[in-house]
Design an enzyme around this catalytic site. Structure first.
Site, PDB file in Angstrom:
ATOM      1  N   HIS A  50      44.578  21.661  49.176  1.00 22.26           N
ATOM      2  CA  HIS A  50      45.273  22.750  49.847  1.00 22.26           C
ATOM      3  C   HIS A  50      44.301  23.462  50.795  1.00 22.26           C
ATOM      4  O   HIS A  50      43.088  23.203  50.761  1.00 22.26           O
ATOM      5  CB  HIS A  50      45.858  23.745  48.826  1.00 22.26           C
ATOM      6  CG  HIS A  50      44.845  24.462  47.997  1.00 22.26           C
ATOM      7  ND1 HIS A  50      44.594  24.154  46.682  1.00 22.26           N
ATOM      8  CD2 HIS A  50      43.997  25.475  48.307  1.00 22.26           C
ATOM      9  CE1 HIS A  50      43.654  24.946  46.212  1.00 22.26           C
ATOM     10  NE2 HIS A  50      43.270  25.755  47.183  1.00 22.26           N
TER      11      HIS A  50
HETATM   12  P1  TYD Z   1      45.138  25.676  42.261  1.00 25.33           P
HETATM   13  O1  TYD Z   1      44.587  26.772  43.110  1.00 25.33           O
HETATM   14  O2  TYD Z   1      46.086  24.699  42.889  1.00 25.33           O
HETATM   15  O3  TYD Z   1      43.935  24.882  41.569  1.00 25.33           O
HETATM   16  P2  TYD Z   1      42.870  23.838  42.196  1.00 25.33           P
HETATM   17  O4  TYD Z   1      42.625  24.190  43.619  1.00 25.33           O
HETATM   18  O5  TYD Z   1      41.674  24.001  41.319  1.00 25.33           O
HETATM   19  O6  TYD Z   1      43.427  22.461  42.055  1.00 25.33           O
HETATM   20  O7  TYD Z   1      45.818  26.357  40.982  1.00 25.33           O
HETATM   21  C1  TYD Z   1      46.280  25.621  39.887  1.00 25.33           C
HETATM   22  C2  TYD Z   1      47.311  26.440  39.162  1.00 25.33           C
HETATM   23  O8  TYD Z   1      46.726  27.650  38.640  1.00 25.33           O
HETATM   24  C3  TYD Z   1      48.466  26.877  40.048  1.00 25.33           C
HETATM   25  O9  TYD Z   1      49.659  26.780  39.287  1.00 25.33           O
HETATM   26  C4  TYD Z   1      48.193  28.325  40.352  1.00 25.33           C
HETATM   27  C5  TYD Z   1      47.392  28.790  39.162  1.00 25.33           C
HETATM   28  N1  TYD Z   1      46.392  29.806  39.518  1.00 25.33           N
HETATM   29  C6  TYD Z   1      46.560  31.130  39.126  1.00 25.33           C
HETATM   30  O10 TYD Z   1      47.559  31.490  38.486  1.00 25.33           O
HETATM   31  N2  TYD Z   1      45.612  32.053  39.467  1.00 25.33           N
HETATM   32  C7  TYD Z   1      44.493  31.720  40.166  1.00 25.33           C
HETATM   33  O11 TYD Z   1      43.646  32.581  40.445  1.00 25.33           O
HETATM   34  C8  TYD Z   1      44.330  30.347  40.570  1.00 25.33           C
HETATM   35  C9  TYD Z   1      43.119  29.916  41.348  1.00 25.33           C
HETATM   36  C10 TYD Z   1      45.296  29.436  40.231  1.00 25.33           C
END
Ligand code: TYD
Length: 136
Positions: A50
């Protein structure tokens, strides 16, 4: 232009171990509103996938290592985080893929804003349009 930089911080080391400090100015380029960390990632798993519209982040791999692939819509570069004194500062509008986690890796992230799903771009084509490179 690739909107990132590497902040290298020295350790305060003694025979009892190493200490790293992040303080204001160049080592803390924004006010931290959120901290999260990622662990237990399988070696063949890929996270991230992302971009953020506004969010700034500092990433540190506290133990083990992982690779951060950054993409500005035109080119890609890979940064290996493998030392606690090596900090990656990611500014907005960079697509990131995080992979090659070693078994013991812990990736710590300091963020400039609270969690906001509306700040995410999770579709690569949408990201390309957002940065103005997607229109043929
Ligand atoms: P995501 O940011 O997509 O993780 P990564 O980049 O490590 O793959 O987040 C994964 C899941 O966690 C998504 O459902 C959103 C949730 N999340 C939160 O609730 N709070 C946060 O601060 C973060 C970073 C993610």
């Amino acid at each position: 232009m690739m909107n990132y930089s590497i902040i290298q911080i020295p350790s305060i080391s003694s025979e009892t171990g190493c200490l790293f400090v992040l303080e204001k100015q160049e080592r803390l380029p924004f006010e931290i509103k959120r901290v999260y960390y990622i662990t237990n990632v399988k070696n063949d798993a890929q996270r991230g996938n992302h971009a953020h519209k506004q969010l700034k982040q500092l990433m540190i791999c506290l133990g083990g290592s992982c690779d951060i692939v950054l993409d500005n819509g035109v080119s890609r570069t890979t940064i290996t985080l493998d030392m606690p004194g090596k900090i990656l500062y990611i500014q907005p509008c960079l697509w990131r893929e995080i992979k090659n986690f070693t078994e013991n890796a812990t990736l710590m992230v300091f963020a400039s804003e609270e969690y906001d799903e509306n700040d995410y771009i999770r579709d690569y084509e949408e990201f390309k349009k957002h940065v103005g490179q997607g229109i043929i």
